[in-house]
Design an enzyme around this catalytic site. Structure first.
Site, PDB file in Angstrom:
ATOM      1  N   TYR A 161      38.394 -30.690  50.172  1.00  0.00           N
ATOM      2  CA  TYR A 161      39.145 -31.635  51.008  1.00  0.00           C
ATOM      3  C   TYR A 161      39.121 -32.986  50.319  1.00  0.00           C
ATOM      4  CZ  TYR A 161      40.366 -34.553  55.056  1.00  0.00           C
ATOM      5  OH  TYR A 161      40.957 -35.452  55.915  1.00  0.00           O
ATOM      6  N   ASP A 256      36.006 -36.228  43.053  1.00  0.00           N
ATOM      7  CA  ASP A 256      36.042 -36.832  44.381  1.00  0.00           C
ATOM      8  C   ASP A 256      34.615 -36.813  44.917  1.00  0.00           C
ATOM      9  OD1 ASP A 256      36.302 -37.608  46.970  1.00  0.00           O
ATOM     10  OD2 ASP A 256      37.895 -36.185  47.493  1.00  0.00           O
ATOM     11  N   LYS A 284      32.589 -43.477  52.310  1.00  0.00           N
ATOM     12  CA  LYS A 284      31.356 -43.266  53.080  1.00  0.00           C
ATOM     13  C   LYS A 284      30.217 -44.225  52.685  1.00  0.00           C
ATOM     14  CE  LYS A 284      32.777 -38.513  53.950  1.00  0.00           C
ATOM     15  NZ  LYS A 284      33.086 -38.195  55.323  1.00  0.00           N
TER      16      LYS A 284
END
Ligand code: PMP
Length: 448
Positions: A161, A256, A284
Site C-alpha cells: 500500500y 516507501d 508517520k
C-alpha cells in the site's frame, strides 16, 4: 530483560462490561456528518464488525475512550506514535511552536532543523522535501521519477500500500484488503494501466515484468518491509534483485518507508537489507504524530523539482512549523542511544510471552520485526506474499478482536494490519496483553 513467568491458565474473571454509551452516541452523530462516521476507512471497524470506539485522550502506551474505558494501544495511530501518546518532549515542542504562529507559508528555521535530522538518518540521501502525508510523499516521488526518467510506467507489488495515490490503488493493501476491493472506483483504467503489478517474493515474475516493460519503467516502488497486508517480510536477495533490475533497465527504485522509516533503527530499511534505493518516502514517525510526510533523494534528482527543475510539486502547509517542531522533538528522542534497544527488548519480550500461547494453539503464529508485529492466526508456513495468507487467519482475528477490545487491548480493526510497540509500553502492559490473548485464544479455539 528478565524472562517473564509462565502465564496462569484462565486465571482472569470474565471482562467487565465495557461502557459504550458515549461512543455509541458519538458514532450516531458522526455518521450523519461524515461517511461511515470516519475520516479514513479502516477506522470504521467494517472488517471486524461492531462500531468504532471514540477516544478522548492518551498517555504513554494507553489511551482512554469517551466512556472512560482504558486500552493498551498497539495501533499507536497506525505507527507514528513510536514514543507513545503525548510524549512530554513533543507536546512541549508543539506548544512552543504554536505560540510562535501556526503557519507562515514562508521558510523558517524549524524546517532546516528537521531536514538536518532526517538527512542525517538517511546518509545516501542529499535533499528532502516535506509534505503533509505519506500519500503526498509517494505521489510526489512517483511524479519526480517519471519526470527524471521521462518514462510513464510504475511497477508495484501486490499487497503493498502506498497511500491513496490514483495510480497505486491497484492491488494495494491496507483498507482495500479489508474491504475486499482490489481497485478503487474513480481510477480510470487508462491510469491503472500505467501501473505494472508483480507478486512479492517472486523472482521470475519480477524478471519477466522488467523484460516486458523495462524500457518504459520510470520506477519500481516497494515497501521494503511490506506491512499493509500482514507483515510479509521479504528475502534481502529479492530486494537486491529488484535493485539490480532497476539499474539494468534505468528505472529508479523507491523505498516507501512510511511505516519502516525510523521505526526499526534511526534510518531506513537499507540498514537492514543492504540495498540502497534512489528515493525514499517517509510519513508517520517523521512528524512525531503531526501530519508530515517527506521524500528524499540525491541532489541531482531532487533538484528536478520546482522551482529548480520542471517537476511541479507544492503545498500550502508543507513544512508547517508546528509539525516540523513535533518531528524534530521526536527525532531527537530517537537519537538517544537507548531508544531502539528498548523497542527491541520489548519485542523480544513479546516473543517470549507469545511462545507458550503458540504451544497451546498450533494456529497461533506471529511475525515480528523490531517493534512491528503481526498476529497470523493460521497453521503452516509464514507467508511472504498475499496469496499465501490462509483465509482462516482472518476469521480467527475477527473473532479475537472484539473480545480483546472488551478486555482493554486495542488492536488494529483489521486482520491485515500490523501492531506496533512504543518506548512507553511497559513489560506489565505486554504481560497483560499476552494474558488476555491467551484467554481469548481459548474462546476462539472453541468457536473455530
Ligand atoms: N505508504 C505506506 C507504506 C503506508 O503504510 C501508508 C499509510 N499507512 C501510506 C503510504 C500513506 O500514508 P498516509 O496515510 O499518511 O497518506
Amino acid at each position: 530483560m528478565s524472562t517473564t513467568p509462565p502465564l496462569k491458565r484462565n486465571s482472569q474473571p470474565p471482562p467487565p462490561a465495557r461502557r459504550t454509551t458515549r461512543s455509541g452516541e458519538a458514532y450516531q452523530r458522526a455518521v450523519e456528518l461524515m461517511p461511515a462516521g470516519v475520516n479514513s476507512p479502516v477506522r470504521a471497524f467494517r472488517s471486524v464488525g461492531g462500531t468504532p470506539v471514540f477516544f478522548k485522550s492518551g498517555a504513554g502506551g494507553e489511551f482512554v475512550d469517551v466512556d472512560g474505558n482504558r486500552y493498551i494501544d498497539f495501533v499507536l495511530s497506525w505507527g507514528p506514535l513510536i514514543l507513545g501518546h503525548a510524549p512530554p518532549s513533543i507536546v512541549e515542542a508543539v506548544r512552543q511552536a504554536a505560540g510562535d504562529g501556526l503557519s507562515y507559508g514562508a521558510p523558517h528555521p524549524r524546517e532546516i532543523q528537521l531536514a538536518e535530522r532526517v538527512l542525517s538518518a538517511f546518509p545516501g540521501m542529499e535533499r528532502v522535501r516535506f509534505v503533509s502525508s505519506g500519500t503526498e510523499a509517494v505521489m510526489s516521488a512517483c511524479r519526480l521519477a517519471r519526470g527524471v526518467t521521462g518514462r510513464p510506467l510504475l511497477l508495484k507489488f501486490e499487497g503493498c500500500y502506498h497511500g491513496h495515490v490514483d495510480s497505486l490503488l491497484v492491488k494495494a493493501g491496507s483498507g482495500l484488503v479489508t474491504q475486499g476491493i482490489s481497485d478503487s472506483a474513480g481510477v480510470p483504467p487508462e491510469l491503472a494501466a500505467l501501473t505494472v503489478v508483480v507478486p512479492l517474493d517472486d523472482d521470475v515474475a519480477l524478471e519477466k515484468a522488467f523484460q516486458k516493460h523495462g524500457p518504459r519503467l520510470a520506477a519500481a516502488i516497494i515497501e521494503p518491509m511490506p506491512a499493509n497486508n500482514g507483515l510479509l517480510l521479504q528475502r534481502p536477495e529479492f530486494l537486491a534483485k529488484l535493485r539490480s533490475l532497476c539499474d539494468k533497465h534505468g528505472a529508479l527504485l523507491i523505498f516507501d518507508e512510511v511505516i519502516s522509516g525510523l521505526r526499526l533503527n534511526f534510518g531506513g530499511y537499507s540498514n537492514l537489507c543492504g540495498v540502497q534505493p534512489d528515493l525514499v518516502t517517509l510519513g508517520k514517525i517523521v512528524g512525531g504524530g503531526m501530519p508530515v510526510g517527506a521524500f528524499l533523494g540525491r541532489r541531482e534528482q531532487m533538484e528536478q523539482l520546482a522551482p529548480l527543475g520542471p517537476v511541479y510539486q507544492a503545498g500550502t502547509l508543507s513544512g508547517n512549523p508546528v509539525a516540523m517542531a513535533a518531528g524534530r522533538a521526536c527525532l531527537d528522542e530517537l537519537t538517544q542511544s537507548s531508544t531502539y534497544a528498548t523497542l527491541e527488548s520489548l519485542g523480544a519480550q513479546l516473543d517470549e510471552l507469545f511462545a507458550p500461547i503458540a504451544r497451546r494453539f498450533p494456529w497461533f503464529q506471529w511475525v515480528r520485526q523490531g517493534s512491528v508485529f503481526w498476529l497470523y492466526l493460521a497453521e503452516g508456513e509464514l507467508p511472504r506474499r498475499t496469496d499465501r495468507i490462509a483465509p482462516e487467519a482472518r476469521a480467527r482475528y475477527v473473532a479475537l478482536h472484539g473480545r480483546l477490545l472488551d478486555r482493554g487491548i486495542y488492536l488494529a480493526p483489521s486482520a491485515f494490519e500490523v501492531g506496533f510497540l512504543c518506548t512507553a509500553h511497559t513489560p506489565q502492559q505486554l504481560q497483560r496483553f499476552a494474558e488476555m490473548l491467551e484467554i481469548e485464544c481459548e474462546a476462539v479455539a472453541e468457536l473455530t
